[in-house]
Design a protein around this motif. Structure first.
Motif, PDB file in Angstrom:
ATOM      1  N   UNK A   1     -30.303  -7.953  28.604  1.00  0.00           N
ATOM      2  CA  UNK A   1     -30.793  -7.991  27.103  1.00  0.00           C
ATOM      3  C   UNK A   1     -30.184  -8.816  26.362  1.00  0.00           C
ATOM      4  N   UNK A   2     -30.959  -9.837  25.989  1.00  0.00           N
ATOM      5  CA  UNK A   2     -30.008 -11.131  24.915  1.00  0.00           C
ATOM      6  C   UNK A   2     -29.671 -10.489  23.763  1.00  0.00           C
ATOM      7  N   UNK A   3     -28.606 -11.085  23.420  1.00  0.00           N
ATOM      8  CA  UNK A   3     -27.910 -10.544  22.193  1.00  0.00           C
ATOM      9  C   UNK A   3     -28.492 -11.396  20.619  1.00  0.00           C
ATOM     10  N   UNK A   4     -28.297 -10.726  19.858  1.00  0.00           N
ATOM     11  CA  UNK A   4     -28.754 -11.265  18.508  1.00  0.00           C
ATOM     12  C   UNK A   4     -27.775 -11.106  17.442  1.00  0.00           C
ATOM     13  N   UNK A   5     -27.266 -12.216  17.095  1.00  0.00           N
ATOM     14  CA  UNK A   5     -26.025 -12.310  16.251  1.00  0.00           C
ATOM     15  C   UNK A   5     -26.227 -11.382  14.902  1.00  0.00           C
ATOM     16  N   UNK A   6     -27.532 -11.246  14.604  1.00  0.00           N
ATOM     17  CA  UNK A   6     -27.687 -10.308  13.338  1.00  0.00           C
ATOM     18  C   UNK A   6     -27.282  -9.057  13.502  1.00  0.00           C
ATOM     19  N   UNK A   7     -27.452  -8.381  14.549  1.00  0.00           N
ATOM     20  CA  UNK A   7     -27.320  -6.927  14.965  1.00  0.00           C
ATOM     21  C   UNK A   7     -25.964  -6.901  15.750  1.00  0.00           C
ATOM     22  N   UNK A   8     -25.853  -7.599  16.864  1.00  0.00           N
ATOM     23  CA  UNK A   8     -24.802  -7.520  17.807  1.00  0.00           C
ATOM     24  C   UNK A   8     -23.442  -7.939  17.404  1.00  0.00           C
ATOM     25  N   UNK A   9     -23.406  -9.070  16.646  1.00  0.00           N
ATOM     26  CA  UNK A   9     -22.070  -9.590  16.313  1.00  0.00           C
ATOM     27  C   UNK A   9     -21.423  -8.941  15.123  1.00  0.00           C
ATOM     28  N   UNK A  10     -20.373  -8.644  15.264  1.00  0.00           N
ATOM     29  CA  UNK A  10     -19.744  -7.906  14.114  1.00  0.00           C
ATOM     30  C   UNK A  10     -18.808  -8.647  13.125  1.00  0.00           C
ATOM     31  N   UNK A  11     -19.122  -9.987  13.268  1.00  0.00           N
ATOM     32  CA  UNK A  11     -18.219 -10.967  12.182  1.00  0.00           C
ATOM     33  C   UNK A  11     -19.009 -12.352  12.046  1.00  0.00           C
ATOM     34  N   UNK A  12     -18.570 -12.925  10.902  1.00  0.00           N
ATOM     35  CA  UNK A  12     -19.025 -14.127  10.824  1.00  0.00           C
ATOM     36  C   UNK A  12     -18.013 -14.921  10.002  1.00  0.00           C
ATOM     37  N   UNK A  13     -17.951 -16.399  10.290  1.00  0.00           N
ATOM     38  CA  UNK A  13     -17.159 -17.172   9.670  1.00  0.00           C
ATOM     39  C   UNK A  13     -17.221 -17.519   8.240  1.00  0.00           C
ATOM     40  N   UNK A  43     -26.081 -10.079   8.549  1.00  0.00           N
ATOM     41  CA  UNK A  43     -25.834  -8.442   9.232  1.00  0.00           C
ATOM     42  C   UNK A  43     -27.440  -8.090   9.339  1.00  0.00           C
ATOM     43  N   UNK A  44     -28.261  -8.814   8.578  1.00  0.00           N
ATOM     44  CA  UNK A  44     -29.900  -7.978   8.894  1.00  0.00           C
ATOM     45  C   UNK A  44     -30.574  -9.315   8.963  1.00  0.00           C
ATOM     46  N   UNK A  45     -30.376 -10.387   8.621  1.00  0.00           N
ATOM     47  CA  UNK A  45     -31.413 -11.721   8.652  1.00  0.00           C
ATOM     48  C   UNK A  45     -32.087 -11.756   7.342  1.00  0.00           C
ATOM     49  N   UNK A  46     -31.707 -10.895   6.232  1.00  0.00           N
ATOM     50  CA  UNK A  46     -32.427 -11.106   4.947  1.00  0.00           C
ATOM     51  C   UNK A  46     -32.193 -12.381   4.149  1.00  0.00           C
ATOM     52  N   UNK A  47     -33.033 -12.876   3.589  1.00  0.00           N
ATOM     53  CA  UNK A  47     -33.116 -13.968   2.633  1.00  0.00           C
ATOM     54  C   UNK A  47     -33.233 -13.580   1.179  1.00  0.00           C
ATOM     55  N   UNK A  48     -32.209 -13.270   0.634  1.00  0.00           N
ATOM     56  CA  UNK A  48     -32.437 -12.666  -0.954  1.00  0.00           C
ATOM     57  C   UNK A  48     -32.933 -13.916  -1.886  1.00  0.00           C
ATOM     58  N   UNK A  49     -33.422 -13.349  -3.208  1.00  0.00           N
ATOM     59  CA  UNK A  49     -33.948 -14.161  -4.072  1.00  0.00           C
ATOM     60  C   UNK A  49     -32.756 -14.576  -4.992  1.00  0.00           C
ATOM     61  N   UNK A  50     -32.398 -16.077  -4.973  1.00  0.00           N
ATOM     62  CA  UNK A  50     -31.445 -16.498  -6.070  1.00  0.00           C
ATOM     63  C   UNK A  50     -31.901 -17.879  -6.593  1.00  0.00           C
ATOM     64  N   UNK A  51     -31.128 -18.120  -7.625  1.00  0.00           N
ATOM     65  CA  UNK A  51     -31.598 -19.206  -8.421  1.00  0.00           C
ATOM     66  C   UNK A  51     -30.414 -20.145  -8.642  1.00  0.00           C
ATOM     67  N   UNK A  52     -30.795 -21.213  -9.334  1.00  0.00           N
ATOM     68  CA  UNK A  52     -29.555 -22.185  -9.666  1.00  0.00           C
ATOM     69  C   UNK A  52     -28.775 -22.644  -8.476  1.00  0.00           C
ATOM     70  N   UNK A  53     -27.321 -22.738  -8.936  1.00  0.00           N
ATOM     71  CA  UNK A  53     -26.509 -23.172  -8.070  1.00  0.00           C
ATOM     72  C   UNK A  53     -26.250 -22.276  -6.580  1.00  0.00           C
ATOM     73  N   UNK A  54     -26.366 -21.054  -7.374  1.00  0.00           N
ATOM     74  CA  UNK A  54     -25.998 -19.758  -6.071  1.00  0.00           C
ATOM     75  C   UNK A  54     -27.158 -20.027  -5.055  1.00  0.00           C
ATOM     76  N   UNK A  55     -28.322 -20.345  -5.321  1.00  0.00           N
ATOM     77  CA  UNK A  55     -29.235 -20.660  -4.215  1.00  0.00           C
ATOM     78  C   UNK A  55     -29.144 -21.886  -3.551  1.00  0.00           C
ATOM     79  N   UNK A  56     -28.564 -23.059  -3.914  1.00  0.00           N
ATOM     80  CA  UNK A  56     -28.266 -24.227  -3.389  1.00  0.00           C
ATOM     81  C   UNK A  56     -27.014 -23.709  -2.449  1.00  0.00           C
ATOM     82  N   UNK A  57     -26.119 -23.155  -2.850  1.00  0.00           N
ATOM     83  CA  UNK A  57     -24.766 -22.866  -2.028  1.00  0.00           C
ATOM     84  C   UNK A  57     -25.356 -21.895  -0.904  1.00  0.00           C
TER      85      UNK A  57
END
Length: 276
Positions: A1-13, A43-57
């Motif tokens: 079964x193929x791995x999914x980094x959202x659910x199977x990987x325990x860390x990110x850089x 962790x879940x692949x979610x894209x939250x709603x942000x605005x301004x500089x936080x969205x660009x970052x």
């Protein structure tokens, strides 16, 4: 079964260059929203709603997380394939040593009573048996050598794939470095990418203008008005175009010089004895 980094990987850089982006945000609330958004996407692949500089970052950081995650999935897939290829069941002895030994043992048992006295049971074995045993040992050694060669070839292929992945990652890092947003100006409210800043600086230097003066002017104006600029590159580029046109129009035209070559001939041929 193929791995999914959202659910199977325990860390990110988290990269050190991101410190400048966090410092450029207006408030600690935006920093907190950005951090939680990064965890939600990793962790879940979610894209939250942000605005301004936080969205660009977030858009830039999300690209780096996705790049690292895909590389992790490919590495897991390669290890899985190598695990499937490694090892194989042992081959049965094609020379038939076992049957020959059994026949030899049965023959010696049946004829035990017929042996005359004085015959040593530890007599030398037949040459045919010895040759067959040597052939079997050579065949087993050849099979082991073939397995070692296959393992070496597999390791070489894996190293080549890793080198290709490293080259791709370096190209992506070079492109990502140009798109890193940095804050400029007296009040740190002028947001430009490294590529945009380098381009504007080169253009200003070519005509003797100062990029820092434009940035300071825009930064002071935004601070005094309490506003946030979404595209400072376009504004500074427009100011530069206007000033470069004015500077080119204000240059004086070259005046045609006087031809004084006749004076050289006169000076060389004049008779100075008249003036003595």
């Amino acid at each position: 079964m193929a791995k999914n980094f959202h659910t199977d990987n325990k860390a990110f850089m988290i990269y050190k260059d991101w410190e400048d982006i966090f410092q450029a945000l207006d408030s600690s609330e935006e920093i907190g929203e950005l951090v939680m958004a990064l965890f939600a996407y990793a962790k879940r692949g979610e894209t939250p709603k942000l605005s301004g500089g936080a969205k660009i970052a977030f858009l830039m950081m999300r690209a780096a997380i996705e790049r690292d995650g895909i590389a992790w999935e490919e590495m897991c897939a390669q290890r899985s394939e190598c695990g499937k290829k490694g090892g194989r069941p042992k081959k049965s002895d094609e020379s038939g040593n076992t049957d020959e030994k059994a026949e030899h043992t049965d023959t010696s048992t049946d004829n035990a009573e017929e042996k005359p006295q004085g015959i040593n049971d530890t007599a030398e074995k037949p040459k045919a048996f010895t040759q067959t045993k040597r052939f079997s040992e050579k065949a087993k050694k050849a099979d082991k050598d073939i397995d070692i060669d296959k393992d070496k070839d597999t390791d070489i292929d894996i190293d080549k794939d890793k080198d290709k992945d490293i080259d791709k990652d370096r190209e992506k890092d070079a492109g990502a470095e140009k798109s890193v947003v940095r804050s400029f100006g007296t009040h740190k409210n002028v947001m430009l990418t490294s590529g945009q800043y380098n381009e504007l600086e080169s253009r200003c230097r070519s005509v003797g203008l100062s990029l820092e003066s434009y940035i300071s002017k825009l930064s002071q104006w935004l601070f005094s008005k309490g506003k946030h600029c979404t595209d400072p590159y376009r504004i500074i580029s427009g100011w530069f175009d206007d000033d470069s046109k004015r500077k080119a129009a204000a240059k004086p035209k070259n005046k045609q010089g006087c031809d004084l070559s006749w004076y050289d001939d006169f000076a060389m041929n004049v008779d100075l004895s008249k003036f003595l």
